[in-house]
Design a protein around this motif. Structure first.
Motif, PDB file in Angstrom:
ATOM      1  N   THR B 191       0.848  -1.190   0.000  1.00  0.00           N
ATOM      2  CA  THR B 191       0.000   0.000   0.000  1.00  0.00           C
ATOM      3  C   THR B 191       0.885   1.242   0.000  1.00  0.00           C
ATOM      4  O   THR B 191       1.926   1.275   0.682  1.00  0.00           O
ATOM      5  CB  THR B 191      -0.842   0.038   1.297  1.00  0.00           C
ATOM      6  OG1 THR B 191      -1.498  -1.212   1.447  1.00  0.00           O
ATOM      7  CG2 THR B 191      -1.870   1.171   1.262  1.00  0.00           C
ATOM      8  N   TYR B 192       0.459   2.285  -0.731  1.00  0.00           N
ATOM      9  CA  TYR B 192       1.184   3.549  -0.714  1.00  0.00           C
ATOM     10  C   TYR B 192       1.302   4.032   0.741  1.00  0.00           C
ATOM     11  O   TYR B 192       0.305   4.074   1.461  1.00  0.00           O
ATOM     12  CB  TYR B 192       0.435   4.588  -1.554  1.00  0.00           C
ATOM     13  CG  TYR B 192       1.156   5.908  -1.640  1.00  0.00           C
ATOM     14  CD1 TYR B 192       2.211   6.091  -2.518  1.00  0.00           C
ATOM     15  CD2 TYR B 192       0.781   6.967  -0.832  1.00  0.00           C
ATOM     16  CE1 TYR B 192       2.878   7.292  -2.605  1.00  0.00           C
ATOM     17  CE2 TYR B 192       1.449   8.186  -0.903  1.00  0.00           C
ATOM     18  CZ  TYR B 192       2.492   8.334  -1.782  1.00  0.00           C
ATOM     19  OH  TYR B 192       3.159   9.528  -1.855  1.00  0.00           O
ATOM     20  N   SER B 237       4.529   8.729   4.733  1.00  0.00           N
ATOM     21  CA  SER B 237       4.556   7.458   5.459  1.00  0.00           C
ATOM     22  C   SER B 237       3.349   7.404   6.394  1.00  0.00           C
ATOM     23  O   SER B 237       2.989   8.405   7.010  1.00  0.00           O
ATOM     24  CB  SER B 237       5.860   7.397   6.263  1.00  0.00           C
ATOM     25  OG  SER B 237       5.875   6.275   7.099  1.00  0.00           O
ATOM     26  N   ALA B 431      -4.574   3.875  -7.591  1.00  0.00           N
ATOM     27  CA  ALA B 431      -5.470   3.759  -6.435  1.00  0.00           C
ATOM     28  C   ALA B 431      -4.697   3.709  -5.118  1.00  0.00           C
ATOM     29  O   ALA B 431      -5.273   3.958  -4.054  1.00  0.00           O
ATOM     30  CB  ALA B 431      -6.344   2.515  -6.577  1.00  0.00           C
ATOM     31  N   GLY B 432      -3.408   3.371  -5.160  1.00  0.00           N
ATOM     32  CA  GLY B 432      -2.592   3.271  -3.947  1.00  0.00           C
ATOM     33  C   GLY B 432      -2.727   1.947  -3.216  1.00  0.00           C
ATOM     34  O   GLY B 432      -2.284   1.811  -2.079  1.00  0.00           O
ATOM     35  N   TYR B 456      -6.613  -1.627   1.078  1.00  0.00           N
ATOM     36  CA  TYR B 456      -5.557  -0.845   1.698  1.00  0.00           C
ATOM     37  C   TYR B 456      -5.035  -1.526   2.969  1.00  0.00           C
ATOM     38  O   TYR B 456      -5.826  -1.941   3.814  1.00  0.00           O
ATOM     39  CB  TYR B 456      -6.064   0.569   2.026  1.00  0.00           C
ATOM     40  CG  TYR B 456      -6.449   1.343   0.789  1.00  0.00           C
ATOM     41  CD1 TYR B 456      -5.465   1.903  -0.027  1.00  0.00           C
ATOM     42  CD2 TYR B 456      -7.779   1.482   0.399  1.00  0.00           C
ATOM     43  CE1 TYR B 456      -5.796   2.594  -1.190  1.00  0.00           C
ATOM     44  CE2 TYR B 456      -8.133   2.172  -0.756  1.00  0.00           C
ATOM     45  CZ  TYR B 456      -7.132   2.723  -1.547  1.00  0.00           C
ATOM     46  OH  TYR B 456      -7.463   3.397  -2.697  1.00  0.00           O
ATOM     47  N   PHE B 457      -3.728  -1.647   3.082  1.00  0.00           N
ATOM     48  CA  PHE B 457      -3.038  -2.223   4.247  1.00  0.00           C
ATOM     49  C   PHE B 457      -3.397  -3.690   4.500  1.00  0.00           C
ATOM     50  O   PHE B 457      -3.251  -4.182   5.611  1.00  0.00           O
ATOM     51  CB  PHE B 457      -3.263  -1.355   5.498  1.00  0.00           C
ATOM     52  CG  PHE B 457      -2.679   0.010   5.325  1.00  0.00           C
ATOM     53  CD1 PHE B 457      -1.313   0.206   5.443  1.00  0.00           C
ATOM     54  CD2 PHE B 457      -3.489   1.089   4.988  1.00  0.00           C
ATOM     55  CE1 PHE B 457      -0.751   1.462   5.241  1.00  0.00           C
ATOM     56  CE2 PHE B 457      -2.931   2.347   4.779  1.00  0.00           C
ATOM     57  CZ  PHE B 457      -1.558   2.539   4.908  1.00  0.00           C
TER      58      PHE B 457
END
Lengths: 95, 484
Positions: B191-192, B237, B431-432, B456-457
């Motif tokens: 994930t970004y 971050s 989209a990240g 995400y994550f």
């Protein structure tokens, strides 16, 4: 969208990249085909879509304005192309 | 030893079957023997490596080694390494020994790993074939006349050929997943915000993300655990705890809902790739996984939007290479302007120049709304497609690339054809989201990659889904004959 060799020269100057005159036609051709390709986006109505600037839509984190880094001038200048007396050297700017 | 996974090597070190020095020497010898053929390493750090291995052996004999202590690995040459040349595949940084370690490099060092060297890559990570590197093309270990993919092509080829047990990569539009697919290894783009970008040379800052490339999902889990985490020095971050990615690898997949994006299976999907994917899906069905067709209607616009956003961000990021503070400087500049123009004209290669020019144009007065803003709106539509899909299913599954590795020189004359080789991976960066690629067979003698995309994550889930497949199959254990 088609770019001419002259337009490419102007863009290259904005980006401060020297491009040989013999190459500017090729760049014009490549950049034009890329611009044609990205023009597919125009087929979609995005009037009411908010732009997405950050993948997670998170705000930028702030920190107190305090000095956190040590001075490492010698280390950083040891890899510079030209330095003198702690200063970076460039060609003369002011006569 | 080069056919073993990280956890097998770690067990061998713990049980004193071999020392870190012996292990490191083994890989250095393999690099010496095979790198001329593959061109995967730009720099080999033999002295550093042997000293680090000796220190690791001391820690191991004192009984205080961690899971990666004494394990040799290599860094993509985009990560800054203190005192060691960090070229980013460019003439511009050919003379640049970084004055500090990237956070990822420091973390892996702290974990006790041994740095074998720096890996070849497309110049400034701009490319899908490793053919834009100043140091020349990397060869695909499975087929020497084919590209290894890019931009992390050196990383993928070095792992596939057993020149390093694992490597780091970075992924802006597919640069971990596409080369992992082409070389038959496992790679994860987190994930970004999951892995610090500090000291990772910037290409497109809203898309760039570092991650692990290794033989198996279990190895990627070990690597990611050491690489991930909050870093104050990277303003993007994300401050979230890092789970133990190895703890959930074996979770049962029964009842898992997996979405098959129909857009990934239409069009010009190579028949060998389609077949390998079908078999992988059948394997998952045996484990009780439920499949559902879903749609990502705007996915077709991801490559056009990417080729506005990434060049725009790159034109801004690469403005720093001015020939003044570090890196290449042209000979005898006659004035300051000449210094900038020729340093950048001579220091950057053709693809980097193309992208800086496109970005400069897209951001210039009068064009910003039509290009950059438009692309950011399309980006929202693409991210929303994923959001909707991931409300219905847990994970998305499809091919990593439309075809297996293509021939060296096959696409260098046509930038658009090259860009389209990342058609299935690019949307994930926009989209990240986290995505990974793992090997699921061969087409025409070349490895086929399967892509998993998660929420995400949710890296732990991707690693779990990949690991269960790798427990049931052995594609990830295959080595190219010439390097076995």
């Amino acid at each position: 969208m088609s770019l001419t060799a002259d337009e490419v020269k102007n863009i290259a100057y904005l980006a401060r990249i020297q491009i040989d005159a013999s190459d500017s036609e090729n760049y014009a051709k490549d950049l034009s085909s890329i611009l044609d390709f990205v023009a597919q986006m125009n087929a979609v109505d995005t009037e009411n879509v908010p732009p997405m600037a950050h993948p997670l839509d998170l705000p930028q984190r702030l920190r107190p304005d305090e000095v956190t880094e040590e001075n490492q001038r010698e280390l950083f200048q040891s890899i510079a192309p030209a330095v003198e007396a702690g200063l970076y050297l460039v060609p003369k700017v002011i006569e | 030893m080069h056919d073993k996974t990280l956890s097998e090597l770690a067990a061998g070190l713990k049980q004193r079957e071999f020392s870190s020095q012996e292990l490191t020497r083994h890989f250095l010898d393999r690099i010496a023997r095979h790198n001329e053929t593959l061109n995967a390493f730009v720099t080999v750090t033999e002295e550093h490596a042997m000293a680090a291995a000796q220190a690791a052996d001391a820690r191991l004999s004192g009984g205080d080694g961690g899971p990666l202590t004494g394990i040799p690995l290599a860094q993509k040459d985009i990560f800054c390494t203190l005192g060691i040349k960090t070229s980013c595949g460019s003439k511009m940084l050919d003379n640049f020994p970084a004055p500090y370690d990237a956070t990822v490099v420091a973390k892996l060092k702290d974990a006790g790993t041994v740095l074998l060297g720096k890996l070849n890559m497309d110049e400034f990570a701009m490319g899908s074939s490793n053919e834009t590197s100043y140091y020349g093309t990397v060869k695909n270990p499975w087929r020497l006349d084919c590209v290894p993919g890019g931009s992390s092509g050196g990383s993928a080829a070095a792992v596939a050929a057993g020149l390093t047990p694992a490597a780091t990569g970075t992924d802006t539009g597919g640069s971990i997943r596409q080369p992992a697919a082409f070389c038959g290894i496992t790679g994860l783009k987190p994930t970004y915000g999951r892995v610090s970008r500090w000291g990772m040379i910037a290409f497109a800052s809203s898309l760039d993300q570092g991650g692990p490339m290794a033989r198996s999902a279990e190895d990627c889990a070990l690597m990611l655990g050491a690489m991930a985490g909050f870093d104050e020095k990277d303003s993007t971050s994300v401050n979230q705890p890092v789970p133990d990615y190895t703890a959930t690898l074996n979770q049962d997949l029964a009842g898992l809902k997996v979405g098959l994006p129909k857009e990934f299976f239409e069009g010009e999907l190579d028949s060998g790739v389609a077949q390998a994917l079908e078999q992988a899906i059948a394997e998952y069905k045996k484990m009780g996984v439920a499949f559902k067709e879903i749609s990502l209607p705007n996915i077709g616009l991801s490559v056009p939007a990417y080729y506005v956003i990434a060049p725009s961000e790159c034109s801004s990021n690469l403005a720093r290479y001015d020939g003044v503070r570090y890196g290449y400087r042209c000979q005898d500049p006659k004035d300051l302007e000449d210094l900038y123009l020729r340093t950048r004209g001579e220091g950057f290669g053709a693809e980097v120049k193309r992208r800086i020019l496109i970005g400069t144009y897209a951001l210039s007065a009068g064009y910003y709304d039509a290009y950059y803003l438009k692309a950011q709106k399309i980006r929202r539509l693409i991210a929303d497609d994923f959001k909707r899909a991931l409300e219905e299913v847990d994970v998305l599954l499809g091919p990593t690339t439309p075809t297996p590795a293509f021939g060296i020189g096959e696409k260098t004359g046509d930038p658009i054809a090259m860009y389209l080789s990342d058609i299935f991976t690019i949307a994930v960066n926009l989209a990240g989201l986290p995505g990974m690629s793992l090997p699921v067979g061969f087409a025409d003698g070349k490895p086929v990659g399967m892509q998993l995309i998660g929420n995400y994550f949710d890296e732990a889930r991707l690693l779990n889904v990949a690991h269960r497949y790798q427990q049931a199959t052995d594609w990830h254990r295959r080595l190219p004959e010439q390097f076995a």
